[in-house]
Design a protein around this motif. Structure first.
Motif, PDB file in Angstrom:
ATOM      1  N   GLU A  94      42.436  29.276  38.902  1.00 33.56           N
ATOM      2  CA  GLU A  94      42.292  28.873  37.488  1.00 33.56           C
ATOM      3  C   GLU A  94      42.045  30.088  36.593  1.00 33.56           C
ATOM      4  O   GLU A  94      42.534  30.156  35.469  1.00 33.56           O
ATOM      5  CB  GLU A  94      41.205  27.793  37.315  1.00 33.56           C
ATOM      6  CG  GLU A  94      39.780  28.184  37.677  1.00 33.56           C
ATOM      7  CD  GLU A  94      39.458  28.068  39.172  1.00 33.56           C
ATOM      8  OE1 GLU A  94      40.393  27.843  39.968  1.00 33.56           O
ATOM      9  OE2 GLU A  94      38.281  28.239  39.529  1.00 33.56           O
ATOM     10  N   ILE A  95      41.321  31.081  37.120  1.00 29.26           N
ATOM     11  CA  ILE A  95      41.076  32.302  36.324  1.00 29.26           C
ATOM     12  C   ILE A  95      42.394  33.083  36.183  1.00 29.26           C
ATOM     13  O   ILE A  95      42.759  33.540  35.102  1.00 29.26           O
ATOM     14  CB  ILE A  95      40.001  33.205  36.974  1.00 29.26           C
ATOM     15  CG1 ILE A  95      38.676  32.465  37.047  1.00 29.26           C
ATOM     16  CG2 ILE A  95      39.830  34.504  36.189  1.00 29.26           C
ATOM     17  CD1 ILE A  95      37.533  33.264  37.622  1.00 29.26           C
ATOM     18  N   LEU A  96      43.104  33.171  37.305  1.00 29.50           N
ATOM     19  CA  LEU A  96      44.370  33.908  37.308  1.00 29.50           C
ATOM     20  C   LEU A  96      45.333  33.308  36.286  1.00 29.50           C
ATOM     21  O   LEU A  96      46.007  34.022  35.534  1.00 29.50           O
ATOM     22  CB  LEU A  96      44.964  33.834  38.721  1.00 29.50           C
ATOM     23  CG  LEU A  96      45.779  35.002  39.211  1.00 29.50           C
ATOM     24  CD1 LEU A  96      45.029  36.309  39.099  1.00 29.50           C
ATOM     25  CD2 LEU A  96      46.212  34.774  40.663  1.00 29.50           C
ATOM     26  N   GLU A  97      45.364  31.993  36.237  1.00 30.04           N
ATOM     27  CA  GLU A  97      46.265  31.291  35.336  1.00 30.04           C
ATOM     28  C   GLU A  97      45.898  31.577  33.880  1.00 30.04           C
ATOM     29  O   GLU A  97      46.756  31.867  33.041  1.00 30.04           O
ATOM     30  CB  GLU A  97      46.181  29.778  35.637  1.00 30.04           C
ATOM     31  CG  GLU A  97      47.268  28.939  35.008  1.00 30.04           C
ATOM     32  CD  GLU A  97      48.662  29.511  35.213  1.00 30.04           C
ATOM     33  OE1 GLU A  97      48.964  29.945  36.337  1.00 30.04           O
ATOM     34  OE2 GLU A  97      49.434  29.556  34.235  1.00 30.04           O
ATOM     35  N   GLU A  98      44.587  31.548  33.611  1.00 30.83           N
ATOM     36  CA  GLU A  98      44.119  31.775  32.243  1.00 30.83           C
ATOM     37  C   GLU A  98      44.448  33.204  31.788  1.00 30.83           C
ATOM     38  O   GLU A  98      44.876  33.432  30.661  1.00 30.83           O
ATOM     39  CB  GLU A  98      42.603  31.547  32.190  1.00 30.83           C
ATOM     40  CG  GLU A  98      42.123  31.241  30.795  1.00 30.83           C
ATOM     41  CD  GLU A  98      40.618  30.994  30.743  1.00 30.83           C
ATOM     42  OE1 GLU A  98      40.117  30.774  29.641  1.00 30.83           O
ATOM     43  OE2 GLU A  98      39.960  31.046  31.809  1.00 30.83           O
ATOM     44  N   LEU A 138      48.043  33.587  31.088  1.00 25.87           N
ATOM     45  CA  LEU A 138      48.393  32.883  29.854  1.00 25.87           C
ATOM     46  C   LEU A 138      48.101  33.744  28.620  1.00 25.87           C
ATOM     47  O   LEU A 138      48.914  33.855  27.712  1.00 25.87           O
ATOM     48  CB  LEU A 138      47.584  31.583  29.797  1.00 25.87           C
ATOM     49  CG  LEU A 138      48.164  30.441  28.994  1.00 25.87           C
ATOM     50  CD1 LEU A 138      49.471  29.963  29.619  1.00 25.87           C
ATOM     51  CD2 LEU A 138      47.168  29.275  28.974  1.00 25.87           C
ATOM     52  N   HIS A 139      46.923  34.343  28.594  1.00 22.17           N
ATOM     53  CA  HIS A 139      46.504  35.073  27.391  1.00 22.17           C
ATOM     54  C   HIS A 139      46.699  36.582  27.507  1.00 22.17           C
ATOM     55  O   HIS A 139      46.656  37.270  26.497  1.00 22.17           O
ATOM     56  CB  HIS A 139      45.031  34.779  27.097  1.00 22.17           C
ATOM     57  CG  HIS A 139      44.771  33.346  26.815  1.00 22.17           C
ATOM     58  ND1 HIS A 139      45.251  32.728  25.689  1.00 22.17           N
ATOM     59  CD2 HIS A 139      44.129  32.401  27.529  1.00 22.17           C
ATOM     60  CE1 HIS A 139      44.892  31.449  25.715  1.00 22.17           C
ATOM     61  NE2 HIS A 139      44.226  31.230  26.825  1.00 22.17           N
ATOM     62  N   GLY A 140      46.875  37.071  28.725  1.00 24.40           N
ATOM     63  CA  GLY A 140      46.938  38.513  28.935  1.00 24.40           C
ATOM     64  C   GLY A 140      48.069  39.166  28.177  1.00 24.40           C
ATOM     65  O   GLY A 140      47.880  40.167  27.481  1.00 24.40           O
ATOM     66  N   GLU A 141      49.247  38.584  28.274  1.00 24.52           N
ATOM     67  CA  GLU A 141      50.436  39.176  27.648  1.00 24.52           C
ATOM     68  C   GLU A 141      50.244  39.262  26.137  1.00 24.52           C
ATOM     69  O   GLU A 141      50.540  40.282  25.523  1.00 24.52           O
ATOM     70  CB  GLU A 141      51.632  38.295  27.981  1.00 24.52           C
ATOM     71  CG  GLU A 141      52.881  38.932  28.552  1.00 24.52           C
ATOM     72  CD  GLU A 141      52.787  40.283  29.222  1.00 24.52           C
ATOM     73  OE1 GLU A 141      53.297  41.222  28.593  1.00 24.52           O
ATOM     74  OE2 GLU A 141      52.251  40.415  30.332  1.00 24.52           O
ATOM     75  N   PRO A 145      42.366  42.521  37.706  1.00 22.55           N
ATOM     76  CA  PRO A 145      43.151  43.616  37.126  1.00 22.55           C
ATOM     77  C   PRO A 145      44.472  43.086  36.592  1.00 22.55           C
ATOM     78  O   PRO A 145      45.113  42.258  37.253  1.00 22.55           O
ATOM     79  CB  PRO A 145      43.369  44.557  38.309  1.00 22.55           C
ATOM     80  CG  PRO A 145      43.268  43.704  39.512  1.00 22.55           C
ATOM     81  CD  PRO A 145      42.342  42.579  39.188  1.00 22.55           C
ATOM     82  N   MET A 146      44.850  43.545  35.399  1.00 26.30           N
ATOM     83  CA  MET A 146      46.087  43.020  34.787  1.00 26.30           C
ATOM     84  C   MET A 146      47.224  44.019  34.798  1.00 26.30           C
ATOM     85  O   MET A 146      48.341  43.701  35.125  1.00 26.30           O
ATOM     86  CB  MET A 146      45.790  42.693  33.335  1.00 26.30           C
ATOM     87  CG  MET A 146      45.256  41.325  33.131  1.00 26.30           C
ATOM     88  SD  MET A 146      45.617  40.877  31.457  1.00 26.30           S
ATOM     89  CE  MET A 146      47.370  41.045  31.402  1.00 26.30           C
TER      90      MET A 146
END
Lengths: 356, 431
Positions: free
Chosen positions: B314-318, B321-324, B270-271
């Motif tokens: 690693e998923i959280l980081e990705e 990175l791209h979520g914003e 969830p973001m």
């Protein structure tokens, strides 16, 4: 963590309330019945009374000796329900809201923050993105805005008049902003999440006499200072209620919504903040909706309906329908003109369109 | 089973309340997936909680009776749906222990400095009130009131030798006192945030506890049904904060459209919660770990959520990175993973002398788009977003002024012109 807990439930509140009364004096059955009926849900007293006064019920009350039947609490010093972790965490979260200093002094904010030290907030502001909120919301961090807000809020609580200087809106084609000054008694604060703005509904005074009602955007207030005039709140509220009732549209807007593009669901959710009534045509899936609104919101209602395009057809009332038709007619003309200009001006560049 | 006013599970009530409030056109026969008895019980409950807002009318054509909840949010002191949160059922033991334990722990001096053991409390209940409770039942209640799991924490436990001792939590005493001292100041504060902040029902509980009301503030454009999703939202925000994976069970439009379609489940990170202040919809932005794309789920369509524990870093980081970037590129709730940009521009007729408020509208509602004067009384609004279809409802609010619409997405532009043609036909000759 649960929001839905019996500890916050209506029955616990009712029992707590009754026990508090019954610990100071004896209560008759009818009195307990009345108290339960006034606090609980529609059918609560039916369930609650046998539990409180029946033989196999809850052992909170005991019958006093001798007639008439009276009851007293078996608990002597029932405290207020302690603050739960949920409530503390929620408080901790809202204290970080930029609007919190509008309502609380910095001293109170500081003391609350101190008392909540170590309590993790229930949510974080940035986890919620209000993606379509208007961008010209009120300037909450501004010290002067906060000062004016608190002064107006205090006047609202005390029924005190204020001399307010404010900048009028951009309507009417005025070249420079118009400045108004007058004496107003704030009666109600209104907040719109969509606009992200506060407004105050005030009673206007002219030479000390009532001169109608006005709505002032708090963000447009330039100056406010206390005046000696005051009003009694309950009488004013009654008058304001009558005035507000008159501000409602005479006839509701009537529309029919097509099921195309999930129109019915979208429309009903979007207009859910208005009082409305709807019914469905059984064979077509088209939904008829009546919407009641404040007269001052008519343009907003109109353009929001137009936003649905051909999915929503306005049926009435006649003056409302006329406005819709006029906008659709103008729209047709504008597109036709653009098409003509594009055709005739091919190779010559596009010229401006004259107003219709 | 006899009708009970209180309920154990909030979910069914949530569905019925939304139906009665939002749709309002349904009759008893329009709930084919539920038995008539279930319908009758839920209707009776809602009438019991919110009777003053309930309206009934015979369906046009005489096909049953429509039941709906009629409210104008701008006139309400509190969100009436908070009443539904006060309907949790309980046992006789629950309520008896709640009040008697509070009574003992708040007044009587404990047998030892650390507090009371469960056994000592059982003895005290028997001695003082003649109540018999087995120690196991007492332990359960004490643990429930002590642990943060249910969000109560109103008792504190401390080990004393082998036994656990309980006393009233003292850490909220200062706060309780502060709330009393600043009642007037806090009344408006709580009244405001209990309607506008997430999980406002918690603020409403605080107000009820303190005996506060809301005499001064009203709320416009206020979407009351959001409150019904808050119970479920709590697990979502906790998962966002803890960086956990979430499993959601969704019964969306697509599934509903299939008649008796079944809900679908999806897992992911969830973001954020996306809130529309205009359309009344709220979404959960979730990165699906299986399909490796963003989803936005309507909160009111989600049936349940389950926290699955920590998300692989690693998923959280990705996602971080791209979520914003993805969230910023969206006009509304349609979020794309590494989004492409679609250009859209519309030219509007605006009388530059008399209609400055329209230019202001473009600035405040245009979400970062640019406005440029392109001719006499003619202005162009341009924007780049990941899905230009999302703008169309807003664009059409300018009906009557739009001179031209252009964009990369031809389908969207074509649909606009076709819509305008249909509008023309819709209102032609209907005088």
């Amino acid at each position: 963590m649960e929001l839905f807990s019996e500890v916050f439930g209506a029955y616990y509140q009712m029992v707590s309330h009754l026990l508090r009364i019954c610990s100071t004096r004896e209560m008759a059955r009818e009195e307990i019945q009345r108290a339960a009926a006034s606090m609980g849900f529609g059918e609560s007293s039916v369930y609650l009374l046998p539990k409180l006064m029946g033989k196999d019920g809850w052992p909170f009350l005991e019958k006093c000796p001798g007639p008439p039947d009276r009851w007293k609490s078996r608990l002597s010093r029932l405290p207020k329900r302690p603050l739960t972790l949920l409530e503390r965490r929620w408080l901790s979260a809202v204290l970080t809201d930029p609007r919190a200093p509008l309502f609380l002094s910095y001293e109170t904010l500081g003391r609350l923050n101190q008392a909540l030290e170590g309590v993790s907030p229930l949510y974080i502001q940035r986890d919620f993105r209000y993606f379509d909120q208007y961008l010209d919301g009120d300037p909450y961090p501004s010290a002067s805005y906060q000062k004016r807000f608190r002064l107006i809020l205090s006047a609202l609580r005390e029924g005190q008049a204020l001399e307010i200087t404010f900048q009028a809106g951009a309507h009417g084609g005025a070249e420079s902003p118009r400045i108004h000054r007058g004496v107003y008694i704030p009666l109600r604060l209104e907040y719109s999440e969509k606009d992200d703005k506060f407004r105050i509904l005030c009673k206007r005074l002219h030479r000390g006499r009532p001169a109608g009602y006005a709505t002032v955007n708090l963000g447009r207030v330039l100056e406010a200072s206390p005046r000696p005039e005051r009003c009694t709140s309950s009488a004013e509220m009654e008058l304001m209620g009558k005035w507000l009732e008159k501000q409602k549209c005479g006839q509701p807007a009537e529309v029919v919504v097509s099921p195309e593009r999930n129109g019915v669901e979208r429309f009903l959710v979007e207009f859910s903040s208005y009082e409305k009534e709807s019914w469905m045509e059984p064979d077509t899936g088209r939904c008829h909706v009546k919407i009641w609104y404040q007269k001052s919101d008519e343009t907003e209602v109109l353009i929001r309906i137009l936003g649905f395009g051909p999915i929503v057809q306005v049926l009435g009332p006649a003056p409302f329908l006329r406005q819709v038709k006029e906008r659709v007619r103008l729209q047709t003309v504008r597109l036709e003109q653009t098409a003509q200009v594009t055709i005739t001006a091919k190779g010559q560049g596009e010229g401006p369109i004259q107003p219709v | 089973m006899a009708f009970q006013e209180l309920i154990k599970n909030f979910d069914r009530l949530r569905d019925y309340m939304r139906d009665f409030f939002l749709y309002g056109y349904k009759t008893r026969g329009d709930h084919p997936d539920k038995s008539l008895r279930t319908y009758d019980n839920e209707r009776r409950r809602i009438e019991s909680y919110l009777g003053r807002y309930m309206r009934f009318r015979t369906q046009e054509g005489g096909r049953g009776k429509r039941v709906w909840l009629s409210m104008e949010s701008a006139e309400l002191e509190h969100n009436p749906f908070y009443q539904a949160y006060r309907s949790k059922s309980f046992t006789d033991n629950d309520i008896t222990l709640h009040f008697f334990l509070l009574d003992i722990l708040s007044g009587s001096p404990p047998p030892q400095a650390e507090g009371w053991t469960a056994g000592q409390l059982a003895d005290e209940l028997s001695r003082r009130y003649g109540l018999c409770f087995d120690v196991q039942t007492l332990r359960g209640k004490l643990r429930e009131y002590e642990s943060p799991e249910k969000g109560l924490c109103i008792f504190k436990a401390q080990r004393c030798g082998k036994a656990l001792c309980y006393r009233l939590a003292e850490d909220q005493k200062d706060l309780s006192q502060l709330l009393e001292e600043h009642r007037e100041e806090l009344e408006d504060f709580l009244a405001f945030f209990s309607e506008t902040a997430p999980f406002g029902v918690a603020g409403n509980y605080l107000m009820e506890r303190a005996g506060l009301s809301n005499p001064h503030i009203r709320f416009k454009h206020h979407f009351l049904t959001h409150a019904l999703d808050d119970n479920l939202l709590l697990a979502v925000t906790e998962a966002i904060r803890e960086g956990e994976l979430l499993e959601i069970t969704n019964f969306g439009r697509r599934q509903r459209g299939q008649g008796l379609g079944a809900p679908v489940t999806c897992t992911g990170v969830p973001m954020a919660v996306l809130v529309s202040t205009q359309t009344g919809r709220r979404y959960l932005a979730l990165y699906g770990d299986k399909r490796k794309k963003f989803h936005s789920f309507r909160l009111d369509y989600i049936q349940s959520v389950r926290r699955l524990g920590p998300c692989p870093p690693e998923i959280l980081e990705e996602v971080r990175l791209h979520g914003e970037e993805s969230l910023n590129a969206a006009w509304g709730s349609a979020i794309a993973w590494r989004p492409r940009r679609e250009r859209l521009s519309m030219e509007l007729y605006i009388d530059e002398r008399r209609e400055k408020y329209i230019l202001q509208r473009l600035q405040r509602e245009g979400r970062g788009g640019t406005v440029q004067q392109v001719g006499n009384n003619r202005f162009r609004y341009s924007v780049e977003v990941s899905d230009s279809n999302e703008l169309m409802e807003w664009i059409k609010t300018f009906t009557g002024r739009i001179c031209k619409l252009e964009g990369d997405n031809r389908q969207v532009v074509r649909r606009f012109y076709s819509d305008m043609e249909r509008m023309k036909k819709l209102y032609e000759g209907t005088d």
